[in-house]
Structure formats: C-alpha cells, structure tokens
Design an enzyme around this catalytic site. Structure first.
Site, mmCIF file in Angstrom:
data_model
loop_
_atom_site.group_PDB
_atom_site.id
_atom_site.type_symbol
_atom_site.label_atom_id
_atom_site.label_comp_id
_atom_site.label_asym_id
_atom_site.label_seq_id
_atom_site.Cartn_x
_atom_site.Cartn_y
_atom_site.Cartn_z
ATOM 1 N N GLU A 62 -61.460 -29.986 52.718
ATOM 2 C CA GLU A 62 -60.560 -28.833 52.820
ATOM 3 C C GLU A 62 -59.183 -29.264 52.307
ATOM 4 O OE1 GLU A 62 -59.398 -26.050 56.551
ATOM 5 O OE2 GLU A 62 -60.805 -27.673 56.935
ATOM 6 N N GLU A 75 -40.850 -39.651 53.197
ATOM 7 C CA GLU A 75 -42.185 -40.025 52.699
ATOM 8 C C GLU A 75 -42.300 -41.542 52.598
ATOM 9 O OE1 GLU A 75 -43.800 -37.912 49.308
ATOM 10 O OE2 GLU A 75 -42.420 -36.249 49.613
ATOM 11 N N HIS A 90 -48.259 -35.430 51.749
ATOM 12 C CA HIS A 90 -47.940 -34.067 51.322
ATOM 13 C C HIS A 90 -46.544 -33.709 51.841
ATOM 14 C CE1 HIS A 90 -48.849 -30.007 49.958
ATOM 15 N NE2 HIS A 90 -48.274 -29.580 51.064
#
Ligand code: GRF
Length: 208
Positions: free
Chosen positions: A151, A182, A117
């Site tokens: 979640e 990343e 993310h």
C-alpha cells in the site's frame, strides 16, 4: 523479533533517484559509528545523479538500474532485487527513490524495506506532500520513516518527527525544514531496525 540480520555490519542497500541528502545522512551515520552496519551498494534508477557521486566519494559501490525499457514493472523490480542480492544486502533503504516497488522486492526483503516520506503519514501520501500540507492549511507537518508494504506510503511507522508550518512558508521553505528532520529520522529508524529488537503487530512497529 525482526527478520533483519542484527549481528553487526548488516549490509544496507540504498535506493536513490536524485540529490541523495538522506543517503548522505546514512553515510555519515555509518562513518561516525552511529550505525552498526555498512552501505553495501547504492542503486539509482537515474544515471548521473548527485547521489551516485556522494556514494562514489564515500567508496561505496554503485549501480544504475534504469526503470525504462522493461516489459513490466515486475521485471524492473527483479533487476533491482538481483543487484541488491549481488551485494548481499539484508536491509533496503529507499532514500528519495521515485519509483514504486512491488511484490518481487517485498517478497525478497520481507519487513526489510524502509522508506522516508516528507509528511506525517497517513496525511499526504504520494507526490508533493509539502504542497499538499500547505494547500490544506496544516499547522504541523514533518517526516515519517516507515516499512514499505504494497500500500503506498502506508506501512508500519518507525519514526516521525514534526515541524511547524509557518504562515509565510513556501513549498521550498517547508521542504527544507522537514529535510533537516529527515536527516535525523532516517539514521534513527535504521538504528532501530538494526537492533533486531522489534516486531510488527498489525499496523504497528513495536520495540522490545
Ligand atoms: C526527501 O524529501 C524524501 O523524503 C523524499 O524525497 C526527498 C529526497 O531527498 N522521498 P534526497 O534525495 O534524500 O536529498
């Protein structure tokens, strides 16, 4: 100890939806021996994306599981699980995969689904995290690789790498700076998983 099988040549399944530059970082890490595993299948929920071409070029089997046309989200999840199991995958890497996965996947692969993310979680989960960081006026952003739980963008964190947010940044320039990190962070996180030498302690991913 982690549950992911750790004795060499762990079979990875990479889930994508688009460009696939993180997939490429994983392909490269396997190719040059930084990762002691193999990518057994690349699955996209969208046909014709560049990530699939990257996989084909690397000789990796591909599959498209379209997210449309299922009567429930669980049915889509089960189709993804079936494809992963067909290729005897034991570690799943979400790499720009734009669908939320639920119980069927998490139950089939407990503590074995990773996501990347482009923010320093828990800041800015969800969509457009780079824009959220700019709008908020953050001076730092970055990337997080974490285990997927039910979640959103909130599971145990394996790796974070920060980048500065510059005064003249646009969403694109910040995204590009994060993306470079990343490509370092994802292979590093997968490598950590593959050691098998880790445990989950509450919210924490603990090594050793
Ligand atoms: C990356 O920024 C990733 O963190 C996010 O979606 C983007 C995918 O890029 N989840 P790519 O397809 O890996 O190039």
């Amino acid at each position: 100890m982690g549950t992911v099988e750790s004795t060499g040549q762990t079979r990875l399944g990479v889930l994508v939806s688009g460009r696939g530059s993180n997939l490429q970082a994983l392909i490269d890490a396997v190719a040059d021996g930084r990762l002691d595993g193999r990518i057994a299948v690349v699955i996209s929920n969208v046909a014709g994306v560049f990530a699939l071409e990257r996989a084909e070029r690397a000789g990796i089997p591909t599959a498209v599981v379209d997210h449309r046309g299922w009567s429930s989200r669980d049915d889509f999840d089960r189709a993804v699980v079936a494809e992963l199991q067909k290729h005897r995958v034991s570690l799943v890497c979400l790499a720009g995969f734009m669908r939320r996965l639920g119980k069927p996947v998490l139950q089939a692969f407990p503590d074995a689904v990773l996501n990347i993310h482009p923010s320093l979680l828990p800041s800015f989960p969800g969509l457009h995290p780079q824009r959220q960081a700019l709008d908020h006026g953050n001076k730092l952003s970055g990337v997080t690789v974490h285990l997927v739980t039910d979640e959103l963008d909130a599971g145990p964190i394996l790796v974070q790498r920060p980048v500065p947010v510059l005064d003249d940044d646009t969403e694109d320039s910040l995204a590009a700076r994060i993306l470079a990190e990343e490509h370092v962070a994802y292979p590093e996180a997968v490598r950590m998983m593959l050691t098998g030498n880790w445990r989950i302690d509450g919210r924490r991913f603990v090594r050793g």
